[in-house]
Design a protein around this motif. Structure first.
Motif, mmCIF file in Angstrom:
data_model
loop_
_atom_site.group_PDB
_atom_site.id
_atom_site.type_symbol
_atom_site.label_atom_id
_atom_site.label_comp_id
_atom_site.label_asym_id
_atom_site.label_seq_id
_atom_site.Cartn_x
_atom_site.Cartn_y
_atom_site.Cartn_z
ATOM 1 N N GLN A 105 0.811 -1.157 0.025
ATOM 2 C CA GLN A 105 0.120 -0.060 0.273
ATOM 3 C C GLN A 105 0.798 1.241 0.131
ATOM 4 O OE1 GLN A 105 -3.008 -0.155 3.146
ATOM 5 N NE2 GLN A 105 -4.693 -1.184 1.422
ATOM 6 N N ALA A 106 1.861 1.096 0.610
ATOM 7 C CA ALA A 106 2.409 2.565 0.784
ATOM 8 C C ALA A 106 3.846 2.595 -0.221
ATOM 9 C CB ALA A 106 3.736 2.568 2.356
ATOM 10 N N GLU A 107 4.369 1.290 -1.145
ATOM 11 C CA GLU A 107 4.749 1.423 -1.815
ATOM 12 C C GLU A 107 3.966 2.223 -3.477
ATOM 13 O OE1 GLU A 107 7.474 -1.940 -0.685
ATOM 14 O OE2 GLU A 107 5.735 -2.082 -1.749
ATOM 15 N N ILE A 108 2.413 1.532 -3.382
ATOM 16 C CA ILE A 108 1.809 1.750 -4.858
ATOM 17 C C ILE A 108 1.469 3.204 -4.229
ATOM 18 C CG2 ILE A 108 -0.438 1.447 -5.510
ATOM 19 C CD1 ILE A 108 -0.031 -1.631 -4.630
ATOM 20 N N ALA A 109 1.357 3.940 -3.153
ATOM 21 C CA ALA A 109 0.493 5.124 -3.135
ATOM 22 C C ALA A 109 1.774 6.314 -3.886
ATOM 23 C CB ALA A 109 0.555 5.296 -1.338
ATOM 24 N N GLN A 110 2.853 5.502 -3.739
ATOM 25 C CA GLN A 110 4.317 6.297 -4.406
ATOM 26 C C GLN A 110 3.951 6.664 -5.676
ATOM 27 O OE1 GLN A 110 5.822 9.133 -3.182
ATOM 28 N NE2 GLN A 110 6.817 9.017 -4.980
ATOM 29 N N MET A 111 4.060 5.052 -6.173
ATOM 30 C CA MET A 111 4.695 4.971 -7.562
ATOM 31 C C MET A 111 3.835 4.882 -8.604
ATOM 32 S SD MET A 111 6.547 0.791 -6.860
ATOM 33 C CE MET A 111 7.796 0.580 -6.470
ATOM 34 N N ARG A 112 2.381 4.843 -7.866
ATOM 35 C CA ARG A 112 0.904 5.993 -9.069
ATOM 36 C C ARG A 112 0.901 6.907 -9.274
ATOM 37 N NH1 ARG A 112 -3.833 3.876 -5.248
ATOM 38 N NH2 ARG A 112 -4.671 3.481 -6.848
ATOM 39 N N THR A 113 2.134 7.462 -8.204
ATOM 40 C CA THR A 113 1.910 9.766 -8.438
ATOM 41 C C THR A 113 3.412 9.709 -9.914
ATOM 42 O OG1 THR A 113 3.763 10.063 -6.504
ATOM 43 C CG2 THR A 113 1.623 9.580 -6.239
ATOM 44 N N GLN A 114 4.186 8.616 -9.565
ATOM 45 C CA GLN A 114 5.025 8.701 -10.587
ATOM 46 C C GLN A 114 5.347 8.648 -11.942
ATOM 47 O OE1 GLN A 114 8.254 7.282 -7.517
ATOM 48 N NE2 GLN A 114 8.332 5.921 -8.872
ATOM 49 N N GLU A 115 5.227 8.972 -13.188
ATOM 50 C CA GLU A 115 5.026 9.104 -14.560
ATOM 51 C C GLU A 115 5.377 7.620 -14.909
ATOM 52 O OE1 GLU A 115 6.284 11.597 -18.952
ATOM 53 O OE2 GLU A 115 6.623 12.314 -16.988
ATOM 54 N N SER A 116 7.015 7.569 -14.471
ATOM 55 C CA SER A 116 7.309 5.850 -14.608
ATOM 56 C C SER A 116 6.697 5.134 -13.683
ATOM 57 C CB SER A 116 8.671 6.360 -14.570
ATOM 58 O OG SER A 116 9.217 6.672 -13.389
ATOM 59 N N GLY A 117 6.036 5.358 -13.372
ATOM 60 C CA GLY A 117 5.640 3.829 -12.334
ATOM 61 C C GLY A 117 6.705 3.115 -11.610
ATOM 62 N N GLY A 118 6.769 1.668 -11.298
ATOM 63 C CA GLY A 118 7.246 1.334 -10.643
ATOM 64 C C GLY A 118 6.854 0.179 -10.519
ATOM 65 N N ALA A 119 8.274 -1.194 -10.465
ATOM 66 C CA ALA A 119 8.130 -2.236 -10.087
ATOM 67 C C ALA A 119 8.043 -2.822 -8.529
ATOM 68 C CB ALA A 119 9.280 -2.908 -10.993
ATOM 69 N N ILE A 120 7.012 -4.048 -8.044
ATOM 70 C CA ILE A 120 7.445 -4.046 -6.732
ATOM 71 C C ILE A 120 7.223 -5.578 -7.210
ATOM 72 C CG2 ILE A 120 6.003 -4.427 -4.394
ATOM 73 C CD1 ILE A 120 4.698 -1.863 -5.386
ATOM 74 N N VAL A 121 8.334 -6.381 -6.608
ATOM 75 C CA VAL A 121 8.665 -7.957 -6.276
ATOM 76 C C VAL A 121 8.391 -8.510 -4.654
ATOM 77 C CG1 VAL A 121 10.428 -9.879 -6.797
ATOM 78 C CG2 VAL A 121 10.547 -8.073 -7.761
ATOM 79 N N ASN A 122 7.689 -9.392 -4.278
ATOM 80 C CA ASN A 122 7.502 -10.287 -3.244
ATOM 81 C C ASN A 122 8.143 -11.101 -2.785
ATOM 82 O OD1 ASN A 122 5.601 -7.827 -2.631
ATOM 83 N ND2 ASN A 122 4.010 -8.965 -3.481
ATOM 84 N N ILE A 123 9.037 -11.388 -1.751
ATOM 85 C CA ILE A 123 9.752 -12.433 -1.862
ATOM 86 C C ILE A 123 8.751 -13.709 -1.276
ATOM 87 C CG2 ILE A 123 11.121 -13.710 -0.697
ATOM 88 C CD1 ILE A 123 12.273 -12.099 -2.749
ATOM 89 N N GLY A 124 8.002 -14.699 -1.821
ATOM 90 C CA GLY A 124 7.364 -15.692 -1.047
ATOM 91 C C GLY A 124 8.271 -16.521 -0.827
ATOM 92 N N SER A 125 7.955 -17.922 -0.867
ATOM 93 C CA SER A 125 8.559 -18.977 -0.654
ATOM 94 C C SER A 125 8.194 -20.367 -1.469
ATOM 95 C CB SER A 125 7.979 -19.792 0.753
ATOM 96 O OG SER A 125 8.701 -21.048 1.193
ATOM 97 N N ASN A 126 8.237 -21.248 -1.975
ATOM 98 C CA ASN A 126 8.003 -22.609 -2.600
ATOM 99 C C ASN A 126 6.820 -23.197 -1.642
ATOM 100 O OD1 ASN A 126 9.535 -24.025 -0.552
ATOM 101 N ND2 ASN A 126 10.485 -25.224 -2.025
ATOM 102 N N LEU A 127 7.065 -22.563 -0.298
ATOM 103 C CA LEU A 127 6.066 -23.528 0.650
ATOM 104 C C LEU A 127 4.785 -22.590 0.644
ATOM 105 C CD1 LEU A 127 8.512 -24.681 3.364
ATOM 106 C CD2 LEU A 127 7.746 -26.116 1.638
#
Length: 258
Positions: free
Chosen positions: A129-151
């Motif tokens: 939520q915090a990252e999207i709030a910033q990135m959606r204001t930027q003309e270049s947008g942004g990329a987010i990678v979440n670290i999950g697990s194979n489990l």
């Protein structure tokens, strides 16, 4: 820093960057030209990560924050943008495994369950939520990678119900958020590691040599993944090379969940 690298003049935020996969990811982004904000709860380990980046000629700053607190995540993003001018990439890596290995679901302590929910799942939600709030204001947008697990979403084992439930939810949250925000210019994906060369993959009292011997039979690949191999997948998904990867959950586990 040399030009022509994938993340030259980009700002990257990495949570859980004081050790393990998070530290390796932060170092890898810095080596490719990024300004890196390293975040976590322990100042000393974050300062070590910054020192390693700076010794290699990179640029980094440390920020303490608890991913389970909304105000601290909003403040972390604001501090990153104030320091470096933008937020182009975020890697939500902070996570915990609580309780004894092999504890049946019916015996999991509620405090351990809650801690994993707070950090592994709610922490990713609040970070997004915090990252999207910033990135959606930027003309270049942004990329987010979440670290999950194979489990969780990809494989289940006995005695890890809480961890697997939270990590399966991270996979689902990643895909849902990706669909919700790709038209905002925010591209969201996940990397789901299996056993890697961190302390989390070691059994109580086990040495690295004993783990290596165990993994010869436990993994189709015959070994744990190097943290650099996980980082390579993260950097790919965050880069323009993966411009059409949206809602991907990339499993890096040596074939364990194949």
């Amino acid at each position: 820093m040399p030009t022509g690298l994938r993340f030259t003049d980009k700002t990257v935020l990495v949570t859980g960057a004081g050790s393990g996969i998070g530290r390796t990811v932060a170092l890898a982004f810095a080596a490719e030209g990024a300004r890196v904000a390293v975040a976590g709860r322990t100042t000393a380990s974050l300062d070590e990560t910054v020192a390693l980046i700076e010794q290699a000629g990179g640029t980094a700053a440390a920020f303490t924050a608890d991913v389970s607190r909304e105000d601290e995540m909003r403040g972390l993003v604001a501090a990153t943008v104030d320091r470096f001018g933008s937020l182009d990439v975020a890697v939500n890596n902070a996570g915990v495994l609580r309780g004894r290995n092999g504890t049946p679901m019916g015996d999991v302590a509620v405090a351990d369950w809650q801690a994993m929910l707070d950090i592994n799942l709610t922490g990713v939600f609040l970070a997004l939520q915090a990252e999207i709030a910033q990135m959606r204001t930027q003309e270049s947008g942004g990329a987010i990678v979440n670290i999950g697990s194979n489990l969780g979403a990809h494989k289940r084992i006995p005695g890890a119900a809480g961890y697997q439930a939270t990590k399966a939810a991270v996979s689902a949250l990643t895909r849902a958020a990706a669909l919700d925000h790709i038209r905002d210019g925010v591209r969201i994906n996940a990397v789901s590691p299996g056993a890697s060369a961190t302390t989390m993959s070691m059994r109580p009292g086990e040495t690295e040599e004993e783990r290596a011997e165990r993994m010869k039979g436990a993994s189709p690949l015959g070994r744990v993944s190097a943290t650099a191999e996980i980082a390579a997948a993260v950097l790919y998904l965050a880069s323009d090379d993966a411009a059409s990867a949206v809602g991907t959950d990339l499993v890096i586990d040596g074939g364990a969940s194949a």
